[in-house]
Design an enzyme around this catalytic site. Sequence first.
Site, PDB file in Angstrom:
ATOM      1  N   ILE A  18      41.161 122.224  55.589  1.00  0.00           N
ATOM      2  CA  ILE A  18      41.407 122.961  56.842  1.00  0.00           C
ATOM      3  C   ILE A  18      40.151 122.884  57.692  1.00  0.00           C
ATOM      4  O   ILE A  18      40.183 122.769  58.902  1.00  0.00           O
ATOM      5  CB  ILE A  18      41.737 124.449  56.546  1.00  0.00           C
ATOM      6  CG1 ILE A  18      43.026 124.571  55.736  1.00  0.00           C
ATOM      7  CG2 ILE A  18      41.825 125.253  57.827  1.00  0.00           C
ATOM      8  CD1 ILE A  18      43.369 125.996  55.284  1.00  0.00           C
ATOM      9  N   GLY A  21      32.381 122.529  56.316  1.00  0.00           N
ATOM     10  CA  GLY A  21      31.043 122.880  56.772  1.00  0.00           C
ATOM     11  C   GLY A  21      30.026 122.124  55.950  1.00  0.00           C
ATOM     12  O   GLY A  21      30.387 121.265  55.138  1.00  0.00           O
ATOM     13  N   SER A  24      30.126 124.303  52.543  1.00  0.00           N
ATOM     14  CA  SER A  24      31.414 124.781  52.037  1.00  0.00           C
ATOM     15  C   SER A  24      32.569 124.117  52.774  1.00  0.00           C
ATOM     16  O   SER A  24      32.391 123.564  53.854  1.00  0.00           O
ATOM     17  CB  SER A  24      31.523 126.301  52.156  1.00  0.00           C
ATOM     18  OG  SER A  24      31.573 126.668  53.503  1.00  0.00           O
ATOM     19  N   LYS A  41      38.115 128.742  49.800  1.00  0.00           N
ATOM     20  CA  LYS A  41      36.798 128.363  50.309  1.00  0.00           C
ATOM     21  C   LYS A  41      35.986 127.880  49.115  1.00  0.00           C
ATOM     22  O   LYS A  41      35.777 128.622  48.150  1.00  0.00           O
ATOM     23  CB  LYS A  41      36.127 129.569  50.966  1.00  0.00           C
ATOM     24  CG  LYS A  41      34.768 129.231  51.556  1.00  0.00           C
ATOM     25  CD  LYS A  41      34.362 130.251  52.583  1.00  0.00           C
ATOM     26  CE  LYS A  41      33.339 131.201  52.028  1.00  0.00           C
ATOM     27  NZ  LYS A  41      32.864 132.161  53.021  1.00  0.00           N
ATOM     28  N   ASP A 141      29.546 140.459  62.081  1.00  0.00           N
ATOM     29  CA  ASP A 141      29.798 139.140  62.680  1.00  0.00           C
ATOM     30  C   ASP A 141      31.160 139.107  63.367  1.00  0.00           C
ATOM     31  O   ASP A 141      31.902 138.134  63.248  1.00  0.00           O
ATOM     32  CB  ASP A 141      29.708 138.070  61.584  1.00  0.00           C
ATOM     33  CG  ASP A 141      29.542 136.674  62.181  1.00  0.00           C
ATOM     34  OD1 ASP A 141      29.207 136.571  63.381  1.00  0.00           O
ATOM     35  OD2 ASP A 141      29.769 135.697  61.453  1.00  0.00           O
TER      36      ASP A 141
HETATM   37  O1  3AM Z   1      37.159 126.266  62.748  1.00  0.00           O
HETATM   38  P1  3AM Z   1      38.611 126.598  62.890  1.00  0.00           P
HETATM   39  O2  3AM Z   1      38.853 127.668  63.914  1.00  0.00           O
HETATM   40  O3  3AM Z   1      39.520 125.434  62.999  1.00  0.00           O
HETATM   41  O4  3AM Z   1      40.503 129.450  61.176  1.00  0.00           O
HETATM   42  C1  3AM Z   1      39.336 129.326  60.376  1.00  0.00           C
HETATM   43  C2  3AM Z   1      38.371 128.333  60.931  1.00  0.00           C
HETATM   44  O5  3AM Z   1      39.061 127.268  61.492  1.00  0.00           O
HETATM   45  C3  3AM Z   1      39.689 128.705  59.048  1.00  0.00           C
HETATM   46  O6  3AM Z   1      38.548 128.023  58.614  1.00  0.00           O
HETATM   47  C4  3AM Z   1      37.674 127.798  59.708  1.00  0.00           C
HETATM   48  C5  3AM Z   1      36.316 128.386  59.426  1.00  0.00           C
HETATM   49  O7  3AM Z   1      36.391 129.761  59.349  1.00  0.00           O
HETATM   50  N1  3AM Z   1      40.016 129.734  58.052  1.00  0.00           N
HETATM   51  C6  3AM Z   1      39.194 130.702  57.581  1.00  0.00           C
HETATM   52  N2  3AM Z   1      39.848 131.472  56.689  1.00  0.00           N
HETATM   53  C7  3AM Z   1      41.101 130.980  56.585  1.00  0.00           C
HETATM   54  C8  3AM Z   1      42.274 131.356  55.851  1.00  0.00           C
HETATM   55  N3  3AM Z   1      42.262 132.402  55.016  1.00  0.00           N
HETATM   56  C9  3AM Z   1      41.211 129.872  57.465  1.00  0.00           C
HETATM   57  N4  3AM Z   1      42.329 129.164  57.605  1.00  0.00           N
HETATM   58  C10 3AM Z   1      43.398 129.567  56.856  1.00  0.00           C
HETATM   59  N5  3AM Z   1      43.380 130.623  56.016  1.00  0.00           N
END
Ligand code: 3AM
Length: 337
Positions: A18, A21, A24, A41, A141
């Site tokens: 998805i 980083g 991570s 994550k 944050d």
């Molecule tokens: O950088 P973008 O906005 O594409 O939406 C969150 C973000 O995406 C996604 O991971 C990125 C970094 O935070 N994200 C975080 N937690 C999530 C979750 N529980 C998630 N996407 C789906 N389910």
Amino acid sequence: MTEDDILFDEAYELQEVIWRGSCSTIRRCTHRLTAQHFAVKIVDAAKFTAIPSLTLDNLKLEATICHMLKHPHIVELLETYSSEGMVYMVYELMEGADLCIEIVKRATSGFVYSEAVASHYFRQVLEALRYCHDHDIIHRDLRPHNILLANKENSAPVKLAGFGCAKRVTDEDVATSGRLGDSFYISPEMALNRPHGKASDVWSAGVLLHILLSGTQPFLGTGESLRYTICSGELHFDAPVWGAISDHAKDLLQQLLCVDQNDRLSVHEALEHRWLKNRDKCASRDHLHLTVEEMRIFNARRKLKSLIVATANSIKWGHPSLDPNCDAFSDIDEDES
Ligand code: 3AM
């Protein structure tokens, strides 16, 4: 922080990435027994602890806090595993993007974005924050990147994510250190490195409300000039976009973005404000066209900034991906959750 001796791979099957980083990755995963989908994550502990001032304790604190928090407007951490230097944090899957991206996306497909809609979402964010504060957790944050839509439905709730900077605190015991969030959202007391507590989250909520109402950030600049602007706390309602915004909404905004934290509303008081409590009467249902256009620009800038940070991180870490953020630290001042 591990689930006994079971390995993550035994319980879940990994799916697509998805987000990636520098230390991570967030991936979709499927539970092998139930076939349910989740977001995991995966943190590379060695890369994480290579960041100056970060230790495994930071990661453990994030997991401990997230495991404690169970609320309809907070992304739930279900399980944590660790093996071979990797930590796996299994969250409920958010199928929508962040709030500001979704607002523009939905307005572009013809849905109305009004003060009533903003009030509806903002109330949910404050309810999540009230729950955290009632449990003596400060988020530190709060910003659009960390407010996610649960699914693609128009009625989807928002949920608060990104607890990497969160801390336990009580009214008497205010925080003075630790990882802080994005500098555009930090309170005057944080900007001045003074003790800060729950009121700082309320300030960040005020910055978020400013964006929800106008599509613009209230405080801009870099370094010292940003600090100065935050500490002056001056709000300007003369831009055309504010012409469509009610006095009720502006009143709440001013009471959240109050420089003196002693005079700032608490999250409980904010939830009692007429713009949130009496939405039918105080928040208009007219489409906020100019706000959506400003928010489109705001989102485009965020994406560009992410790309620049991604490039910087990929050079720094020799990472092949152009993906920007380590969601567990902010060595470069940009998105992480
Ligand atoms: O950088 P973008 O906005 O594409 O939406 C969150 C973000 O995406 C996604 O991971 C990125 C970094 O935070 N994200 C975080 N937690 C999530 C979750 N529980 C998630 N996407 C789906 N389910």
